[in-house]
Motif scaffolding. Structure first.
Motif, mmCIF file in Angstrom:
data_model
loop_
_atom_site.group_PDB
_atom_site.id
_atom_site.type_symbol
_atom_site.label_atom_id
_atom_site.label_comp_id
_atom_site.label_asym_id
_atom_site.label_seq_id
_atom_site.Cartn_x
_atom_site.Cartn_y
_atom_site.Cartn_z
ATOM 1 N N PRO A 167 -10.083 123.721 -29.190
ATOM 2 C CA PRO A 167 -9.036 124.225 -30.093
ATOM 3 C C PRO A 167 -9.488 124.097 -31.544
ATOM 4 N N GLU A 168 -9.064 125.032 -32.381
ATOM 5 C CA GLU A 168 -9.553 125.087 -33.754
ATOM 6 C C GLU A 168 -9.287 123.795 -34.526
ATOM 7 N N GLU A 169 -8.140 123.165 -34.279
ATOM 8 C CA GLU A 169 -7.818 121.959 -35.036
ATOM 9 C C GLU A 169 -8.732 120.786 -34.680
ATOM 10 N N ASP A 170 -9.466 120.891 -33.563
ATOM 11 C CA ASP A 170 -10.387 119.824 -33.173
ATOM 12 C C ASP A 170 -11.810 120.072 -33.662
ATOM 13 N N HIS A 171 -12.057 121.200 -34.298
ATOM 14 C CA HIS A 171 -13.408 121.547 -34.713
ATOM 15 C C HIS A 171 -14.038 120.530 -35.665
ATOM 16 N N PRO A 172 -13.323 120.026 -36.677
ATOM 17 C CA PRO A 172 -13.964 119.079 -37.608
ATOM 18 C C PRO A 172 -14.543 117.849 -36.924
ATOM 19 N N ILE A 173 -13.813 117.249 -36.000
ATOM 20 C CA ILE A 173 -14.308 116.033 -35.355
ATOM 21 C C ILE A 173 -15.536 116.307 -34.493
ATOM 22 N N HIS A 174 -15.559 117.459 -33.823
ATOM 23 C CA HIS A 174 -16.724 117.788 -33.001
ATOM 24 C C HIS A 174 -17.925 118.137 -33.879
ATOM 25 N N GLY A 175 -17.691 118.851 -34.959
ATOM 26 C CA GLY A 175 -18.789 119.175 -35.876
ATOM 27 C C GLY A 175 -19.439 117.921 -36.445
#
Length: 279
Positions: free
Chosen positions: A167-175
């Motif tokens: 999900p888009e809102e989880d992108h920062p943590i995975h990046g």
């Protein structure tokens, strides 16, 4: 020069020592002796039964390094056994480095028993080496990529489609987690390594990567509980367990969901829906 007799004898002994259960195959009621059949080994190695049989029968051309590597994977050889295979076939054993596509036999045996579970084997750079059919249904074909795109972190910053998994809102943590893992590899391998080449390429191609890299965040890691965005099933909440093989810098990732939850029911549907095709 290849020692055809030794090569044939070694392959026969490894084939007979490997049980169907070791590679996720059913024993079947008609199997009277232990070990694998030649056609089963050939299928595991991705070659024809005739080609493999000729090697065991000391006939045909000497196998190439690519074929030997496939045989080593199919027979679940240890690194020492793989090196021995190369030598008796007349080739120099592959150099042992941090990066290797040879999956530990113990990890392979575990993976073979997880056919009904999403599971993958990754290198330290996030390159998929093996995945179960359920992992392909959940995450897409992670083994189709070539070059730098084999590395998850490279695709994350250069191919927007790779982010559809979360999900888009989880992108920062995975990046940040992907970047931190690359930094760890870079610190171990140093300049001139494959990880250094990835860093150099990403700094030149992605301003977002350059910004995250400049933060020097070494503590960022992937959460144990992940949210996976599937094009047909929607969002699944799964737990990711990791088994690390430090000798080869590889990790086995296994995805499960809590029984009785909606995500658990969705995981059961993956085998019906089939392969994910959006990444």
């Amino acid at each position: 020069m290849a020692d055809r007799a030794q090569l044939a004898d070694f392959l026969r002994s490894r084939r007979e020592a490997l049980q169907p259960e070791d590679v996720g195959l059913p024993r079947g009621p008609r199997r009277r002796t232990g070990g694998l059949r030649r056609e089963e080994v050939a299928a595991l190695c991705g070659m024809s039964t005739d080609y493999y049989s000729r090697i065991e029968q000391q006939r045909g051309p000497n196998p190439s390094e690519q074929m030997l590597a496939a045989i080593a994977r199919g027979l679940h050889l240890t690194l020492d056994e793989r090196d021995h295979l190369f030598r008796i076939a007349g080739h120099t054993a592959p150099q042992r480095a941090v990066r290797t596509d040879h999956v530990n036999p113990g990890i392979m045996r575990i993976l073979d028993r997880l056919d009904d579970t999403p599971a993958l084997v990754f290198t330290h750079l996030g390159e998929a080496l093996r995945q179960t059919r359920m992992a392909k249904a959940l995450l897409g074909d992670q083994m189709k990529f070539t070059g730098m795109a084999r590395a998850t972190v490279y695709r994350w910053y250069t191919d927007p489609r790779s982010r559809l998994i979360y999900p888009e809102e989880d992108h920062p943590i995975h990046g940040r987690a992907f970047t931190a893992r690359l930094r760890d590899a870079y610190l171990v391998e140093g300049k001139g390594s494959r990880s250094a080449a990835l860093v150099e390429a990403l700094l030149a191609e992605s301003q977002e990567f350059a910004a995250v890299w400049s933060e020097h965040d070494i503590s960022a890691g992937h959460p144990e509980f992940k949210r996976i965005s599937h094009p047909e099933l929607g969002v699944l909440e799964v737990q990711c367990q990791t088994l690390l093989d430090p000798d080869q810098s590889q990790s086995l990732l296994v995805f499960t969901a809590t029984p009785g939850t909606e995500s658990y029911e969705k995981l059961q549907l993956l085998s019906v829906i089939g392969d994910r095709v959006d990444v």
